[in-house]
Write an enzyme that holds these catalytic residues in place. Structure first.
Site, PDB file in Angstrom:
ATOM      1  N   GLU A   1     -10.198   5.543   6.694  1.00 31.33           N
ATOM      2  CA  GLU A   1      -8.773   5.874   6.715  1.00 31.33           C
ATOM      3  C   GLU A   1      -8.367   7.135   5.955  1.00 31.33           C
ATOM      4  O   GLU A   1      -7.482   7.861   6.404  1.00 31.33           O
ATOM      5  CB  GLU A   1      -7.968   4.691   6.145  1.00 31.33           C
TER       6      GLU A   1
ATOM      7  N   ARG B   1       0.829  -1.204   0.000  1.00 27.63           N
ATOM      8  CA  ARG B   1       0.000   0.000   0.000  1.00 27.63           C
ATOM      9  C   ARG B   1       0.867   1.260   0.000  1.00 27.63           C
ATOM     10  O   ARG B   1       0.519   2.269  -0.625  1.00 27.63           O
ATOM     11  CB  ARG B   1      -0.991  -0.005   1.173  1.00 27.63           C
TER      12      ARG B   1
HETATM   13  N1  MTE Z   1     -13.011   5.032  13.953  1.00 28.87           N
HETATM   14  C1  MTE Z   1     -13.127   4.744  15.259  1.00 28.87           C
HETATM   15  N2  MTE Z   1     -13.959   5.475  16.011  1.00 28.87           N
HETATM   16  N3  MTE Z   1     -12.411   3.732  15.834  1.00 28.87           N
HETATM   17  C2  MTE Z   1     -11.532   2.962  15.100  1.00 28.87           C
HETATM   18  O1  MTE Z   1     -10.910   2.047  15.638  1.00 28.87           O
HETATM   19  N4  MTE Z   1     -10.526   2.536  12.891  1.00 28.87           N
HETATM   20  C3  MTE Z   1     -10.198   3.101  11.588  1.00 28.87           C
HETATM   21  C4  MTE Z   1     -11.421   3.733  10.935  1.00 28.87           C
HETATM   22  N5  MTE Z   1     -12.104   4.606  11.856  1.00 28.87           N
HETATM   23  C5  MTE Z   1     -11.396   3.256  13.710  1.00 28.87           C
HETATM   24  C6  MTE Z   1     -12.175   4.301  13.173  1.00 28.87           C
HETATM   25  C7  MTE Z   1      -9.637   2.124  10.654  1.00 28.87           C
HETATM   26  S1  MTE Z   1      -8.005   1.750  10.776  1.00 28.87           S
HETATM   27  C8  MTE Z   1     -10.385   1.538   9.680  1.00 28.87           C
HETATM   28  S2  MTE Z   1      -9.705   0.482   8.555  1.00 28.87           S
HETATM   29  C9  MTE Z   1     -11.829   1.789   9.573  1.00 28.87           C
HETATM   30  O2  MTE Z   1     -12.304   2.681  10.569  1.00 28.87           O
HETATM   31  C10 MTE Z   1     -12.543   0.455   9.702  1.00 28.87           C
HETATM   32  O3  MTE Z   1     -13.915   0.581   9.683  1.00 28.87           O
HETATM   33  P1  MTE Z   1     -14.770   0.754   8.336  1.00 28.87           P
HETATM   34  O4  MTE Z   1     -14.127  -0.083   7.296  1.00 28.87           O
HETATM   35  O5  MTE Z   1     -16.092   0.279   8.740  1.00 28.87           O
HETATM   36  O6  MTE Z   1     -14.712   2.207   8.010  1.00 28.87           O
HETATM   37  N1  HPA Z   2      -5.782  -2.770   4.560  1.00 28.31           N
HETATM   38  C1  HPA Z   2      -5.927  -3.431   5.712  1.00 28.31           C
HETATM   39  N2  HPA Z   2      -5.653  -4.699   5.858  1.00 28.31           N
HETATM   40  C2  HPA Z   2      -5.208  -5.369   4.795  1.00 28.31           C
HETATM   41  C3  HPA Z   2      -5.039  -4.747   3.578  1.00 28.31           C
HETATM   42  C4  HPA Z   2      -5.340  -3.380   3.436  1.00 28.31           C
HETATM   43  O1  HPA Z   2      -5.197  -2.780   2.370  1.00 28.31           O
HETATM   44  N3  HPA Z   2      -4.579  -5.659   2.697  1.00 28.31           N
HETATM   45  C5  HPA Z   2      -4.461  -6.807   3.388  1.00 28.31           C
HETATM   46  N4  HPA Z   2      -4.844  -6.647   4.656  1.00 28.31           N
HETATM   47 MO1  MOS Z   3      -7.525  -0.222   9.287  1.00 33.59          MO
HETATM   48  S1  MOS Z   3      -5.503   0.095   9.406  1.00 33.59           S
HETATM   49  O1  MOS Z   3      -7.307  -1.093   7.737  1.00 33.59           O
HETATM   50  O2  MOS Z   3      -7.697  -1.475  10.412  1.00 33.59           O
END
Ligand code: MTE
Ligand code: HPA
Ligand code: MOS
Length: 823
Positions: A739, A337
């Site tokens: 993210e 990534r």
């Molecule tokens: N928001 C909150 N409140 N708490 C979290 O732990 N994790 C982040 C983001 N927002 C997180 C957050 C991360 S690393 C990811 S990958 C996404 O939420 C995961 O949730 P989603 O795919 O449902 O957005």
């Molecule tokens: N994000 C989070 N976790 C993962 C990914 C990614 O892009 N690819 C493989 N595991």
């Molecule tokens: Mo988020 S770093 O893909 O849990």
């Protein structure tokens, strides 16, 4: 906070909106489905589960060396300590002693060698957590564990020097970067570094394991990845996966830190529970959590760029050396990534990118919001800033000159077209709403008059690829039940960590069935309900699980529509589900009544649903393909003021404009944007991980590791959603939001660089500010800049040297390093 644009995230605002939109579930700023439980303290986290009678507690004995052979292990004193019931080591593991998500290089408990300081060596099970912890602390004594120290590699630089990697280097090249750099009117090369970041989920890691009949095991785990926990626990026990159930109601934050690394805790709790046939809980103390688990990868960069008079990049090369730590964990995907985000928002015709997963004797670094994307894109922004300063231009103009175009200049280095590009109009809107040009001029005026306080401003864009970059992970399942009273229960494979996936999935199902949100409840995530799920990660939680739940709800709706057409008349395809009412053939009936009729007519009222993201593919050998279903975009303008005598600073104003497509829930999306921004700001400014010469992480508690507080949020904070809809048919045409906004915080770091450079307006070099930009780093950068004016050699981190086309400097040799040099 003042002057918020768009949806308010205050509960009063959200409540009012909820009332206004009582009948419409999707696309409105409803409060998080657990908001009231969160604020009243009623929301149950894993540690809140009532403990069953006979519950025991685990504490872990941790390695005292970064790299050592275990010469002897005498646990008799630990066994004899008050309250201790059992002490377990690697030898007690019946199945595989590994909890690594990809490679098998992550021992659950150390065998004969320890690879980092903090690695779990043995597990103490006692009648109380306090007694377990006291007994585990005996690991500090040489009488208990005697080590023969081995040489430890503690820095990225040292690992790189030895070419010590956890995985082979990644190398993506396109065109003729070396030749293009050599032929460019201007060239520049530099080094840069960025620190790691602790996830600092407010709820720490925890697992509670309960043995069940016939070799079964139920594990409550605070995890983003229940299916993975099920699988590693089954492997560890040497039993089939169907013996193990993993459940997670919610996490108090994960941020990537519970994507793979909840495993060691789940495994050890289950090991003890299985062995003792009693419920066992493992909740490490915050300091132990810091010492045991991996963080965001810190990175060391070398770059080289050739550019024209407008700052347009003609060729560029970069080496991104990431600290993987002692094992592979998810580092391969993180590095991939990083490679796929070096371009950020910019077209790079001729480019060479190398990413190294450096093996060090430190915690095994892992996922953290952005997953390598931020580490890939940050160096690009720093490089463009250096280019602009070299040319004496506003970095904003250099950035925009390099933006991906539409139709032309739209091919990423990895071969995916940027087909849904909104960078130019989004930036134009932000520059207007933030008043960037006027503020830039006013700031120059301020800096000319102000000798000690210096202001800086920066705009940075974000383009973030959405999808797991491992294609098979892009799948999800759901199981939707409609009960006889018309109420709905949704099971899906996603996990709730505060980000609102359950709210959004419930909104999707409610929207599909024409019900108010109060009619839809989302269950805890449970591996016995939906099998073989992916981690809730890569920001895809709502995209994937929303689609799967939508499919399940649609199946039920279609069955109900058939029946409604029979009862009410009309065409099944034209039956409408709205306001908890079903309309067909000019007549209507309540949804609940139709459901009951369906039950009596023996119509199936529950369904599964499945979704697999279309279009994604990836060739991991050539590092090319179509790894992302689509891109999310954003841009931010930040303005800071720096006290150049102390290095302290303040964020005065931030303007964020972010693309979430058509928002399923604007209140939740704005919360994610603001939260991601502030978390990214912490990474780049106040959060500093520091290991001593022994490899001991010294910043392992909030006393020494400073995450942003509410007082760090700027007083003048504007967050808005860019009006857009996803070009791809995602659920509601929305875009992932979790993210990408973290990268909006680049604007804070670049604004700090701007302020530092204002200290020495006639300096011949770009400011050499490292990240995190702590006060020390800011003072170092100012000193280095002053030294460069004085004509001294510049040696601080983030060195940049320049060459013009007529210099004898050979561009192909300009960046040292075997990997980068070997074309
Ligand atoms: N928001 C909150 N409140 N708490 C979290 O732990 N994790 C982040 C983001 N927002 C997180 C957050 C991360 S690393 C990811 S990958 C996404 O939420 C995961 O949730 P989603 O795919 O449902 O957005
Ligand atoms: N994000 C989070 N976790 C993962 C990914 C990614 O892009 N690819 C493989 N595991
Ligand atoms: Mo988020 S770093 O893909 O849990």
């Amino acid at each position: 906070m003042t002057a918020r644009i768009h949806a308010s995230t205050s509960s009063a605002g959200a409540r009012a909106s909820a009332a206004t939109h009582a009948d419409v579930a999707i696309g409105v700023p409803l409060p998080h489905e657990s908001a009231e439980l969160h604020v009243s303290g009623e929301a149950a986290y894993t540690d809140d589960l009532p403990e069953l009678a006979g519950t025991l507690h685990v504490a872990l004995g941790l390695s005292r060396y970064a790299h050592a052979r275990i010469a002897s292990l005498d646990l008799s004193a630990v066994r004899a300590a008050p309250g201790v019931v059992e002490v377990l080591t690697a030898a007690d593991i019946p199945g595989e002693n590994n909890c690594g998500p990809v490679l098998h290089d992550d021992p659950i408990l150390a065998e004969d060698t320890v690879f980092y300081l903090g690695q779990p060596v043995f597990a103490v099970i006692a009648t109380s957590r306090e007694l377990a912890r006291r007994a585990a602390a005996l690991a500090k004594s040489d009488d208990v564990v005697r080590y023969e120290p081995l040489e430890a590699v503690l820095t990225v630089a040292a690992a790189r020097e030895r070419r010590q990697y956890v995985l082979p280097p990644l190398h993506l090249t396109r065109g003729e970067p070396a030749a293009k750099i050599a032929a460019a009117a201007h060239r520049l090369q530099g080094e840069f570094e960025v620190g790691g970041q602790e996830q600092f989920y407010l709820e720490g890691q925890i697992a509670y394991a309960i043995p069940k009949e016939n070799a079964g095991m139920l594990v409550y785990s605070s995890t983003q990845h229940p299916s993975e926990m099920q699988q590693v626990v089954a492997h560890m026990l040497g039993r089939p996966a169907h013996n193990v159930v993993c459940e997670c109601r919610r996490m108090g934050g994960g941020f990537g830190g519970k994507e793979s690394q909840s495993a060691v805790f789940a495994c050890i709790a289950a090991l003890a529970a299985d062995r003792l046939r009693r419920p066992v809980k493992l909740r490490p103390d915050r300091d132990d959590d810091f010492m045991i688990t991996g963080k965001r990868h810190d990175a060391v960069y070398r770059y080289e760029v050739g550019f024209d008079d407008d700052g347009r990049i003609l060729g560029t090369r970069v080496e991104i050396a990431l600290r993987a730590g002692y094992s592979a964990d998810l580092s391969g995907a993180v590095a991939t990534r990083a490679v796929c985000h070096f371009d950020n928002a910019y077209y790079l015709a001729d480019v060479d990118i190398v990413a190294l997963c450096c093996k060090t004797n430190t915690q095994s670094n892992t996922a953290f919001r952005g997953f390598g994307g931020p580490q890939g894109a940050l160096v690009m922004e720093v490089m463009l800033d250096a280019v602009a300063r070299e040319l004496g231009r506003d970095p904003l103009d250099v950035r925009m000159a390099n933006y991906y175009g539409i139709g032309e200049r739209d091919l990423t280095p990895y071969g995916q077209r940027v087909g849904d590009n909104v960078l130019a109009p989004l930036t134009a809107q932000l520059l207007e709403s933030s008043d960037y040009r006027q503020r830039r001029a006013a700031l120059g005026e301020f800096n000319r008059r102000s000798p000690v306080l210096k202001r800086g401003i920066a705009m940075t864009p974000v383009k973030f690829g959405i999808s797991f970059n491992v294609p098979f992970l892009n799948q999800a399942g759901a199981l939707v039940h409609v009960y006889r009273d018309g109420s709905v229960l949704v099971n899906h494979g996603g996990t709730e960590m505060g980000q609102g996936v359950n709210t959004k999935v419930a909104q999707v199902v409610a929207g599909e069935l024409g019900l108010p949100l109060t009619q839809v409840r989302v269950s805890a995530t449970d591996t016995s309900k939906v099998a073989n799920t992916s981690a809730t990660a890569a920001s895809t939680g709502s995209d994937l699980n929303g689609k799967a739940a939508e499919a399940a709800a649609r199946t039920i709706r279609e069955r109900l529509a058939e029946l409604a057409a029979k009862i009410l008349g009309g065409d099944p395809a034209e039956v409408r589900f709205e306001n908890a009412t079903v309309e067909a053939g000019g007549a209507s009936m309540p949804f609940a009544q139709l459901v009951n009729e369906a039950y009596l007519s023996r119509v199936q009222l529950w369904s599964d649903g499945f979704y697999a993201t279309p279009k994604v593919h990836w060739d991991s050998k050539t590092l090319t393909g179509h790894p992302f279903y689509y891109f999310a975009y954003g841009a931010a303008v930040s303005e800071v003021v720096v006290d150049t005598l102390t290095g302290e600073w303040k964020l005065l104003r931030a303007d964020l404009l972010h693309d979430v497509g058509r928002s399923i829930n604007p209140a939740i999306d704005i919360g994610q944007i603001e939260g991601g921004f502030v978390q990214g700001m912490g990474w780049l400014t106040t959060e500093e991980l520091w290991w001593n010469h022994e490899g001991r992480l010294m910043t392992h508690a909030p006393s020494t590791y400073k995450i942003p507080a509410v007082s760090d949020v700027p007083a003048d904070f504007h967050t808005a959603l860019y009006r857009n809809e996803n070009a791809e048919p995602t659920v509601f045409r929305s875009k992932a939001v979790g993210e990408p906004p973290l990268l909006l915080a680049f604007s804070v770091f670049l604004a700090l660089r701007d302020a530092v450079s204002a200290c020495v307006p006639d300096a011949q070099a770009a400011p050499l500010l490292r990240a995190p930009a702590t006060p020390e780093a800011i003072l170092d950068a100012i000193a280095a800049l002053e030294a460069s004016r004085a004509g001294d050699a510049v040696t601080a981190n983030g060195t940049a040297t320049t060459a013009t086309a007529d210099s004898s400097n050979d561009a192909s040799e300009a960046v040292p390093g075997d990997v980068l040099g070997a074309d």
